[in-house]
Design a protein around this motif. Structure first.
Motif, PDB file in Angstrom:
ATOM      1  N   ALA A  39       0.852  -1.191   0.000  1.00  0.00           N
ATOM      2  CA  ALA A  39       0.000   0.000   0.000  1.00  0.00           C
ATOM      3  C   ALA A  39       0.887   1.239   0.000  1.00  0.00           C
ATOM      4  N   SER A  74      -2.655   3.381  -3.345  1.00  0.00           N
ATOM      5  CA  SER A  74      -3.257   2.080  -3.062  1.00  0.00           C
ATOM      6  C   SER A  74      -3.330   1.823  -1.568  1.00  0.00           C
ATOM      7  N   GLN A  75      -4.336   1.053  -1.170  1.00  0.00           N
ATOM      8  CA  GLN A  75      -4.483   0.690   0.233  1.00  0.00           C
ATOM      9  C   GLN A  75      -4.319  -0.812   0.460  1.00  0.00           C
ATOM     10  N   SER A  76      -3.818  -1.512  -0.546  1.00  0.00           N
ATOM     11  CA  SER A  76      -3.583  -2.952  -0.405  1.00  0.00           C
ATOM     12  C   SER A  76      -2.337  -3.322  -1.198  1.00  0.00           C
ATOM     13  N   ASN A 111      -6.249   2.713  -6.255  1.00  0.00           N
ATOM     14  CA  ASN A 111      -6.281   1.232  -6.230  1.00  0.00           C
ATOM     15  C   ASN A 111      -6.355   0.633  -7.641  1.00  0.00           C
ATOM     16  N   GLU A 248      -2.867  -5.494   6.977  1.00  0.00           N
ATOM     17  CA  GLU A 248      -3.828  -4.986   5.989  1.00  0.00           C
ATOM     18  C   GLU A 248      -3.123  -4.417   4.760  1.00  0.00           C
ATOM     19  N   PHE A 249      -2.036  -3.689   4.970  1.00  0.00           N
ATOM     20  CA  PHE A 249      -1.394  -2.964   3.882  1.00  0.00           C
ATOM     21  C   PHE A 249      -0.294  -3.743   3.164  1.00  0.00           C
ATOM     22  N   GLY A 251      -0.026  -7.593   3.680  1.00  0.00           N
ATOM     23  CA  GLY A 251      -0.313  -9.021   3.617  1.00  0.00           C
ATOM     24  C   GLY A 251       0.590  -9.838   4.518  1.00  0.00           C
TER      25      GLY A 251
END
Length: 271
Positions: A39, A74-76, A111, A248-249, A251
């Motif tokens: 992220a 991005s947040q992932s 994203n 969360e950011f 994995g």
């Protein structure tokens, strides 16, 4: 593996952070390479001038990556896989650079990974061709510098105050409060949050969390500090919030990430 950065010219530093290059000549079907991007509150313009990657979705499906394109805030995390030698040239940009230099708000590509010609039309195709045919990465840096300088010449508007607010969050590593930023720029909290999301891609609160996480992963080489020390250094009030955001950011559990037993961090070792 070879990773290095090229500084941008001072007149572009308000929008571009730096150019970067990642190359790896020892990739084969027997020794494939998987890259994981985390992220991030900034945008990246990327050119695959040698080799191609496959994008791997969360459900395990895959599709060919673009030759050139823009990765929005991005947040992932995302994963990319290749079985051949590769060369990538990238531009690490503040999120509002997309609006200032290309006329596209960051919120439009949040994203997402978008093919450059889809964003810029024929101009995107022309830049892609020049970058693919360039003799080396310093020529690629010169090509993009000329493009961004041309875009900047056409942009006569005064940058809105929210640009400085986004930059301040990055500089403070996500530790400043939303109310403090709104007051600093003489805006109501609601008005500030609306303007902020357009140019940063996320609400100020989520954006600050992402930037704080980015500050944490920059501690990768600091092997002498505990996870608790890293968490407090980066503004987390307790380790549970640190672990939650990190998983969360990225994995990964931070313990796994900082142990070095993970994919896609070889480039950090090559810096």
């Amino acid at each position: 593996m070879n990773y290095y950065t090229i500084p941008c010219k001072p007149n572009l530093s308000q929008y571009l952070r730096f150019f970067w290059v990642l190359e790896h000549d020892c990739v084969t079907p027997a020794q494939p390479y998987t890259h994981r991007s985390m992220a991030d509150g900034c945008c990246e313009l990327v050119f695959h001038y040698k080799g191609r990657f496959t994008d791997i979705a969360a459900d395990g499906s895959s599709s060919p990556s673009f030759t050139s394109g823009v990765g929005g805030p991005s947040q992932s995390f995302s994963r990319f896989h290749t079985q051949e030698a590769f060369g990538i040239f990238g531009v690490y940009m503040y999120p509002y650079a997309i609006a200032a230099l290309c006329g596209i708000p960051a919120s439009a590509i949040t994203n997402q990974q978008v093919h450059l010609p889809a964003l810029l039309g024929q101009a995107g195709k022309d830049i892609e061709e020049k970058m693919m045919l360039a003799a080396d990465n310093y020529e690629r840096a010169a090509i993009l510098t000329a493009f961004f300088e041309s875009q900047l010449t056409r942009c006569h508007k005064q940058p809105p105050p929210v640009f400085k607010a986004i930059g301040y969050i990055i500089k403070s590593k996500g530790t400043v409060t939303v109310d403090a930023l709104a007051q600093k720029h003489f805006l109501s909290t609601r008005q500030f949050e609306r303007n902020f999301k357009e140019f940063a891609g996320f609400s100020p609160k989520l954006y600050s969390r992402i930037i704080r996480f980015q500050a944490a992963i920059e501690k990768y080489r600091d092997k002498n500090r505990s996870l608790t020390e890293i968490a407090y250094d980066c503004g987390y009030y307790d380790q549970s919030h640190f672990i939650h955001d990190f998983k969360e950011f990225s994995g990964y559990h931070p313990k796994t990430y900082f142990s070095g037993n993970n994919e896609g961090t070889e480039w950090k070792e090559a810096e």
